[in-house]
Each structure stands twice: as C-alpha cells, then as structure tokens.
Design an enzyme around this catalytic site. Structure first.
Site, short mmCIF file in Angstrom:
data_model
loop_
_atom_site.label_atom_id
_atom_site.label_comp_id
_atom_site.label_asym_id
_atom_site.label_seq_id
_atom_site.Cartn_x
_atom_site.Cartn_y
_atom_site.Cartn_z
N LYS A 113 -11.78 -1.14 -6.81
CA LYS A 113 -12.06 0.29 -7.02
C LYS A 113 -10.85 1.02 -7.57
O LYS A 113 -10.98 2.08 -8.15
CB LYS A 113 -12.58 0.94 -5.74
CG LYS A 113 -11.63 0.84 -4.59
CD LYS A 113 -12.18 1.51 -3.35
CE LYS A 113 -11.37 1.16 -2.14
NZ LYS A 113 -11.77 -0.11 -1.54
N LYS A 126 -8.07 -8.64 -10.27
CA LYS A 126 -9.35 -8.61 -9.57
C LYS A 126 -10.10 -7.29 -9.79
O LYS A 126 -9.48 -6.24 -9.99
CB LYS A 126 -9.18 -8.92 -8.09
CG LYS A 126 -8.64 -7.81 -7.23
CD LYS A 126 -8.80 -8.16 -5.75
CE LYS A 126 -8.74 -6.88 -4.94
NZ LYS A 126 -9.42 -6.93 -3.67
N LYS A 151 0.81 -1.22 0.00
CA LYS A 151 0.00 0.00 0.00
C LYS A 151 0.84 1.27 0.00
O LYS A 151 0.39 2.32 -0.46
CB LYS A 151 -0.95 0.02 1.21
CG LYS A 151 -2.10 -0.95 1.08
CD LYS A 151 -3.18 -0.64 2.08
CE LYS A 151 -4.43 -1.49 1.81
NZ LYS A 151 -5.49 -1.25 2.79
#
Ligand code: ADP
Ligand code: NA
Length: 330
Positions: free
Chosen positions: A200, A197, A114
């Site tokens: 968003k 996948k 992240k």
C-alpha cells in the site's frame, strides 16, 4: 483432538486490501478456518501508532472487516473481531511492556525501518512498543500457532520470550506460540516496479491491484504492467521479474501450475497472457467487491457480525486477564 488455535491480525491502514494482502494473508486465513480454531482481528490499536485521522481509522476498520467476511471468513467457522472491541489487549500489553527490557525492545529491527521516515526521535513510543502489543494479541488467546512472514519472526521470538518470562516469574499462564509454516506464498510484486513487493505504500497506484477496484482500472493496470523487451511467457525471476510476477498471480488465482501456463502461452506473446491474467483478477475480485459493498451498506449486519466476534474473543481474553491480574497482584 482439538484443533490448534491460530491468531492473526491485519491493519486497517488502507481503503482496500490489495492482491498481495489477499494472496499472502487473507486467502490463507480462509483456508485455516477449516483446519484451525482461528481468531482473526483487525488491529486498529496498532494502526494508531502512526496517528491516522479518527474518521479515516473508523472507516478503514469497517472496510477491512467487511472485506474479511466478503473474502469468505465465516463467523460460524472462525472468530473475526476488531482489536479495540476487546479492552484486554491494551491491559495485557501494559503488563508485558513492564516485563520487556529497553535493550530488548530496541533490538526490534522493524522499528528501525518504520521510524526511518520520521525525524530523529519523532516516531511514537507506540510504534516502538508495537511488537509488545502484538505479543499481547497472541498470548491473550493462548494461540498455538501464528502465521509469520520473514519480517515478523523476530516479533514472534519476543512473544515467546515474554510468555516464558511471565510464566517463570508468576507461574504457568501462557502458551508458547509456534510459527505456523505458511504454505509457500511467494511475494506478489509491484506491477510497475516488479522487483519490489506490492504494498500500500508503493510509489505509484498503478503498481497495486486493490480488491475493491472496478474491472476497468484493474484490466488497465494489468495490461500496462511492466514486463520486459522479450516476448516469451516464461518464469525467470532474474531476467523477467514482471512476467514471472504475472505468472505467479495467474497460477495462484486459477490453480494452474506455472509450467502449464508457460506451455499454454508458448509463442503467443504478452498480450493474450496479460488479458487472461486481468480476467482472472477481475473474476476473483468482483464477487468480493460486491459482497463488501453490500456489507458496508448494511451497518447493522456488519455490527452484528463484529459483535459475535467481540463476544467470543472477549470471553477468552477476559478469562486470561483475570488470571494475569491475579498473578501480577492486582
Ligand atoms: P503492506 O505491505 O501493503 O503494508 P501489510 O504489511 O499490512 O501490507 O501486510 C498485511 C499482510 O499481507 C501480511 O500478512 C503480509 O505478509 C501480506 N502481504 C502484504 N504484501 C504482500 C505481497 N506483496 N505479497 C504477499 N503477501 C503480502
Ligand atoms: Na507493510
């Protein structure tokens, strides 16, 4: 016997949940309210690790909550609340942060993923300590089970370690949560990039189906989904990831097993199949969108529902923190 308690959270980081969130998380939550003593929270404290705009955060938190109710979570059967409405999450997180070793926190692999998009050292400390706040979310409610995907297993391990360490140092206080074996939910993939996948953060909005989208755009996206050059509607992860994803979606939404779908569309090509997938998506999403819109238009009703959740969650959290404060020496 009492039902096992389960806790799960979802971040308010988009203007709508997508089909992956729905099939991979929210729909399971709806099922679990029948079998578990379920606590579900919109984790807005987690969302500020990436510093969203305040108005946007507030809007998205309400949209997320409204969608959860619209999807079928029922305040009579489970507890739905907003994380920041229960102050004890932050307080327990601090206590747990002080129990966590730097090296231990540094081993959390999700932070590495992240924080990669930020410059060297530029990601927030909150993003670094995110798994510890997650541990607080779980331990505050003495959750027996936590539904976890593969990417969350390490965080649940940390939660168990921290619970054990606290219990050892201060006396038995926390329940050690177990990973709930979620009904096998295969990943829903991006319609334009069927090997990654649906997310968003997908590179193209054409690849994701949002729960709050209108029928027109939903139909268009499904009809334009990347398939492959063949014409057979068969599941083949390796060679036909796009068709396989659509089969998985159709099967999950209609309850029809994939082999039955393959037989139904034998010799028919992709057109009819895609049209039916689009209709299944629209049929599922439309009532959810309508209920969400209604709830968002009725501020008082949404506030009322969230107050019920905050009250119920708060009572549990306060009792836990009272014990924790006493044990720690406050
Ligand atoms: P996103 O990947 O869009 O950022 P999150 O990571 O916030 O979504 O996921 C919230 C929940 O939805 C998690 O429980 C996650 O497992 C589930 N989920 C997200 N994307 C998918 C997907 N493509 N297929 C199945 N489940 C998914
Ligand atoms: Na994600």
């Amino acid at each position: 016997m009492a039902r096992p308690r389960v806790l799960s959270g979802i971040q308010p980081t988009a203007d709508s949940f997508h089909l992956g969130n729905y099939l991979g998380a929210v729909r399971q939550w709806v099922a679990m309210q029948e079998t578990h003593d379920a606590f579900y929270c919109v984790v807005d404290l987690h969302a500020i690790t990436v510093q969203p705009d305040p108005a946007e955060l507030r809007r998205r938190t309400r949209i997320a909550a409204a969608q959860l109710f619209a999807c079928g979570l029922d305040p009579e059967r489970c507890t739905v609340f907003v994380q920041s409405h229960v102050r004890e999450h932050s307080e327990l997180a601090w206590v747990l942060i002080c129990l966590t070793g730097m090296g231990e926190a540094g081993r959390m692999t999700q932070f590495k993923d992240k924080s990669a998009k930020y410059g060297e050292g530029a990601a927030s400390v909150g993003l670094f300590t995110y798994p510890i706040l997650q541990a607080a979310d779980i331990l505050l409610y003495h959750a027996d089970e936590v539904p976890v995907g593969a990417d969350q297993k390490q965080h649940l391990e940390l939660t168990r370690d921290l619970a054990q360490r606290f219990n050892h140092r201060y006396g038995d206080t926390f329940t050690l949560p177990k990973p709930a074996i979620p009904k096998e939910v295969e990943k829903i993939t991006d319609l334009q990039d069927p090997t990654s996948k649906m997310s968003k953060s997908s590179s193209s909005p054409q690849g994701i189906l949002d729960l709050l989208e209108q029928p027109g755009p939903l139909r268009k996206k499904v009809m334009r989904a990347v398939t492959d050059t063949g014409s057979e509607v068969v599941a083949d992860e390796e060679n036909k990831p796009g068709v396989t994803n659509l089969l998985r979606i159709q099967s999950a939404l209609t309850g029809t097993p994939i082999p039955e779908l393959e037989a139904r569309y034998a010799g028919q090509g992709y057109g009819t199949f895609k049209k039916d997938v689009a209709e299944a998506v629209i049929e599922t999403f439309t009532p959810i969108r309508e209920r969400t819109e209604k709830l968002l238009a009725d501020e008082h009703e949404l506030d009322r529902l969230l107050a019920i959740g905050a009250e119920r969650a708060g009572a549990v959290a306060r009792a836990t923190m009272e014990k924790v404060r006493d044990r720690v020496g406050f």
